[in-house]
Design a protein around this motif. Structure first.
Motif, PDB file in Angstrom:
ATOM      1  N   LEU A 168      -3.767  -3.443  30.476  1.00 42.31           N
ATOM      2  CA  LEU A 168      -3.774  -3.621  29.017  1.00 42.31           C
ATOM      3  C   LEU A 168      -4.463  -4.929  28.663  1.00 42.31           C
ATOM      4  N   ASP A 169      -5.492  -4.846  27.799  1.00 40.95           N
ATOM      5  CA  ASP A 169      -6.243  -6.031  27.397  1.00 40.95           C
ATOM      6  C   ASP A 169      -5.852  -6.543  26.014  1.00 40.95           C
ATOM      7  N   ALA A 170      -5.671  -5.649  25.061  1.00 38.20           N
ATOM      8  CA  ALA A 170      -5.383  -6.068  23.684  1.00 38.20           C
ATOM      9  C   ALA A 170      -4.685  -4.941  22.944  1.00 38.20           C
ATOM     10  N   VAL A 171      -3.935  -5.324  21.916  1.00 34.70           N
ATOM     11  CA  VAL A 171      -3.179  -4.358  21.114  1.00 34.70           C
ATOM     12  C   VAL A 171      -3.326  -4.708  19.642  1.00 34.70           C
ATOM     13  N   ARG A 172      -3.567  -3.686  18.837  1.00 38.14           N
ATOM     14  CA  ARG A 172      -3.490  -3.813  17.387  1.00 38.14           C
ATOM     15  C   ARG A 172      -2.506  -2.757  16.905  1.00 38.14           C
ATOM     16  N   VAL A 173      -1.574  -3.154  16.054  1.00 34.90           N
ATOM     17  CA  VAL A 173      -0.562  -2.216  15.605  1.00 34.90           C
ATOM     18  C   VAL A 173      -0.302  -2.403  14.117  1.00 34.90           C
ATOM     19  N   SER A 174      -0.178  -1.278  13.415  1.00 31.97           N
ATOM     20  CA  SER A 174       0.229  -1.272  12.011  1.00 31.97           C
ATOM     21  C   SER A 174       1.480  -0.419  11.912  1.00 31.97           C
ATOM     22  N   THR A 175       2.551  -0.973  11.337  1.00 30.00           N
ATOM     23  CA  THR A 175       3.827  -0.274  11.300  1.00 30.00           C
ATOM     24  C   THR A 175       4.126   0.314   9.926  1.00 30.00           C
ATOM     25  N   LEU A 176       4.927   1.379   9.940  1.00 31.59           N
ATOM     26  CA  LEU A 176       5.492   1.971   8.729  1.00 31.59           C
ATOM     27  C   LEU A 176       6.999   2.025   8.972  1.00 31.59           C
ATOM     28  N   GLN A 177       7.719   1.015   8.496  1.00 29.54           N
ATOM     29  CA  GLN A 177       9.092   0.789   8.912  1.00 29.54           C
ATOM     30  C   GLN A 177      10.106   1.256   7.872  1.00 29.54           C
ATOM     31  N   GLU A 205       5.107 -11.780  13.683  1.00 32.42           N
ATOM     32  CA  GLU A 205       5.217 -12.774  14.755  1.00 32.42           C
ATOM     33  C   GLU A 205       6.142 -12.288  15.869  1.00 32.42           C
ATOM     34  N   LYS A 206       7.231 -11.614  15.492  1.00 30.45           N
ATOM     35  CA  LYS A 206       8.149 -11.086  16.511  1.00 30.45           C
ATOM     36  C   LYS A 206       7.433 -10.068  17.400  1.00 30.45           C
ATOM     37  N   MET A 207       6.693  -9.155  16.802  1.00 24.71           N
ATOM     38  CA  MET A 207       5.997  -8.148  17.595  1.00 24.71           C
ATOM     39  C   MET A 207       4.959  -8.785  18.513  1.00 24.71           C
ATOM     40  N   GLU A 208       4.261  -9.768  18.000  1.00 31.50           N
ATOM     41  CA  GLU A 208       3.162 -10.383  18.756  1.00 31.50           C
ATOM     42  C   GLU A 208       3.654 -11.224  19.929  1.00 31.50           C
ATOM     43  N   THR A 209       4.826 -11.829  19.806  1.00 29.20           N
ATOM     44  CA  THR A 209       5.357 -12.654  20.898  1.00 29.20           C
ATOM     45  C   THR A 209       6.261 -11.852  21.829  1.00 29.20           C
ATOM     46  N   GLU A 210       7.179 -11.094  21.266  1.00 23.00           N
ATOM     47  CA  GLU A 210       8.136 -10.371  22.094  1.00 23.00           C
ATOM     48  C   GLU A 210       7.460  -9.366  23.018  1.00 23.00           C
ATOM     49  N   ALA A 221      11.861 -17.387  38.987  1.00 27.12           N
ATOM     50  CA  ALA A 221      12.188 -18.654  38.337  1.00 27.12           C
ATOM     51  C   ALA A 221      11.895 -18.626  36.848  1.00 27.12           C
ATOM     52  N   GLU A 222      10.840 -17.904  36.464  1.00 24.73           N
ATOM     53  CA  GLU A 222      10.471 -17.842  35.054  1.00 24.73           C
ATOM     54  C   GLU A 222       9.697 -16.563  34.777  1.00 24.73           C
ATOM     55  N   VAL A 223       9.571 -16.253  33.500  1.00 24.56           N
ATOM     56  CA  VAL A 223       8.792 -15.084  33.083  1.00 24.56           C
ATOM     57  C   VAL A 223       7.383 -15.538  32.736  1.00 24.56           C
ATOM     58  N   GLN A 224       6.408 -14.940  33.395  1.00 24.65           N
ATOM     59  CA  GLN A 224       5.004 -15.160  33.069  1.00 24.65           C
ATOM     60  C   GLN A 224       4.607 -14.118  32.026  1.00 24.65           C
ATOM     61  N   TRP A 225       4.338 -14.567  30.812  1.00 26.13           N
ATOM     62  CA  TRP A 225       4.025 -13.633  29.735  1.00 26.13           C
ATOM     63  C   TRP A 225       2.709 -12.904  30.008  1.00 26.13           C
ATOM     64  N   HIS A 226       2.636 -11.666  29.548  1.00 25.76           N
ATOM     65  CA  HIS A 226       1.407 -10.877  29.663  1.00 25.76           C
ATOM     66  C   HIS A 226       0.320 -11.555  28.828  1.00 25.76           C
ATOM     67  N   ASP A 227      -0.906 -11.491  29.315  1.00 21.66           N
ATOM     68  CA  ASP A 227      -1.993 -12.198  28.623  1.00 21.66           C
ATOM     69  C   ASP A 227      -2.734 -11.332  27.611  1.00 21.66           C
ATOM     70  N   ALA A 228      -2.242 -10.120  27.339  1.00 22.04           N
ATOM     71  CA  ALA A 228      -2.880  -9.277  26.317  1.00 22.04           C
ATOM     72  C   ALA A 228      -2.786  -9.941  24.945  1.00 22.04           C
ATOM     73  N   ASP A 229      -3.825  -9.773  24.164  1.00 23.75           N
ATOM     74  CA  ASP A 229      -3.815 -10.243  22.772  1.00 23.75           C
ATOM     75  C   ASP A 229      -3.142  -9.177  21.914  1.00 23.75           C
ATOM     76  N   VAL A 230      -2.116  -9.562  21.159  1.00 22.71           N
ATOM     77  CA  VAL A 230      -1.360  -8.619  20.334  1.00 22.71           C
ATOM     78  C   VAL A 230      -1.418  -9.073  18.876  1.00 22.71           C
ATOM     79  N   ALA A 231      -1.822  -8.181  17.978  1.00 24.31           N
ATOM     80  CA  ALA A 231      -1.854  -8.473  16.545  1.00 24.31           C
ATOM     81  C   ALA A 231      -1.166  -7.347  15.803  1.00 24.31           C
ATOM     82  N   ALA A 232      -0.316  -7.709  14.833  1.00 23.43           N
ATOM     83  CA  ALA A 232       0.497  -6.708  14.129  1.00 23.43           C
ATOM     84  C   ALA A 232       0.397  -6.872  12.626  1.00 23.43           C
TER      85      ALA A 232
END
Length: 345
Positions: A168-177, A205-210, A221-232
């Motif tokens: 996974l390289d990048a994510v764009r998401v639009s929600t209907l909540q 911001e929650k979607m993009e970081t979480e 020892a720690e969580v290495q976050w995924h490097d995909a770019d996420v925009a919501a």
């Protein structure tokens, strides 16, 4: 022997869903409910304005509501499910963990803290081992585990399936909540009927970081976050339950729609009581999933996906989950089951 559990913030919308799920649970014995000081001392029936489609379980209705305080929670309760507002959770959850309670929390505070595991058991159940680091660093006898935001939890299993197979390289998401995501009084009828609201405070911001933390790897020892770019982009619409999301996923190689759909169909589900099998139900129809028709797949714990299209960078698709079951109360219960399986309670 059943694990004795309690619900923090039991009178609210997510607290009521927790009671709905916990009262008949095969492995958990609901022994304690807490709420605000104004509700403490009343029977649950008196304190809760019950809004779930089923009746209040008789045994829970007659429970005395306790204060959300370590001094008022029985010592023999092994696991607490927290549906507290984040401001309250931030104030009281650490004290409960310090007092020795294990807390499975839906509250948004501390989700991205370095030593707090943020977990969807089907996606990153191994991150629960971060609790050992947490206890060492904070000196707690208890522990704090978080589930993600209801919109994040809808898309991340589908992304995990794609990432496992294709990268996974990048994510764009639009929600209907759905409006239930804001709580019973969160959006007025005059505001939402005949309308859509193209902003939900803090949700993007929650979607993009979480998402990046959930898709990351734990090295002991720690969580290495995924490097995909996420925009919501997050939008509130006038459905009651079920968050529908339009996702564009850029992948590391060329992928057909059939391959993407198969990756989701075949994504495994763990042997936990609340985890559906399959985890992701894939529709062939281009106009599915839909909230009213599909939010209760897997008793409200499945993610559904459909409408696959190839894009220049990967695939576009739609996904859906029930936001107060899979996205909130059910997610906390599932994390509680994982804690029990791993020997934390």
């Amino acid at each position: 022997m059943a694990v004795r559990v309690g619900v923090l913030g039991a009178t609210g919308a997510v607290g009521q869903r927790l009671i709905q799920l916990l009262d008949p649970h095969p492995d958990f014995d609901l022994a304690c409910v807490t709420a605000s000081d104004e509700s403490a001392g009343k029977s649950y029936r008196e304190a809760a304005k019950w809004r779930i489609e089923m009746a209040i379980p008789d045994d829970v209705a007659e429970m005395t509501v306790r204060r959300t305080d370590a001094d008022d929670i029985p010592d023999d309760v092994d696991l607490l499910f927290s549906s507290l507002p984040s401001s309250v959770g931030e104030a009281v959850e650490p004290g409960l963990c310090e007092a020795g309670y294990v807390v499975s929390s839906n509250s948004s505070n501390d989700r991205t803290a370095d030593d707090v595991p943020l977990v969807i058991p089907e996606v990153n159940g191994d991150h629960v081992d971060l609790l050992e680091v947490q206890q060492d660093e904070r000196g707690w006898d208890g522990a704090l585990l978080k589930n993600p935001n209801c919109s994040t939890i809808t898309m991340v299993p589908t992304l995990a399936a794609l990432d496992r197979e294709f990268g996974l390289d990048a994510v764009r998401v639009s929600t209907l909540q759905a409006v239930s995501g804001a709580g019973y009084s969160g959006v007025s009828s005059m505001e939402i009927i005949d309308n859509a609201i193209p902003h939900i405070g803090g949700e993007e911001e929650k979607m993009e970081t979480e998402a990046r933390k959930l898709l990351g790897s734990f090295d002991g020892a720690e969580v290495q976050w995924h490097d995909a770019d996420v925009a919501a982009s997050c939008n509130r619409i006038p459905t009651l339950d079920g968050h529908l999301e339009n996702v564009w996923a850029d992948l590391s190689g060329d992928v057909s729609t059939g391959e993407a759909a198969d990756a989701m169909r075949e994504f495994p589900s763990p042997d936990l009581p609340s985890s559906p099998d399959p985890l992701i139900h894939v529709f062939e129809e281009p106009d599915r999933p839909q909230p009213r028709l599909d939010r209760m797949h897997g008793d409200g714990m499945a993610v559904t996906a459909g409408g696959f299209r190839e894009t220049s960078g990967g695939v576009q698709y739609n996904c859906l989950a029930h936001n107060t079951l899979r996205g909130a109360a059910g997610a906390s219960v599932l994390n509680g089951e994982l804690l029990a399986e791993k020997g934390w309670v």
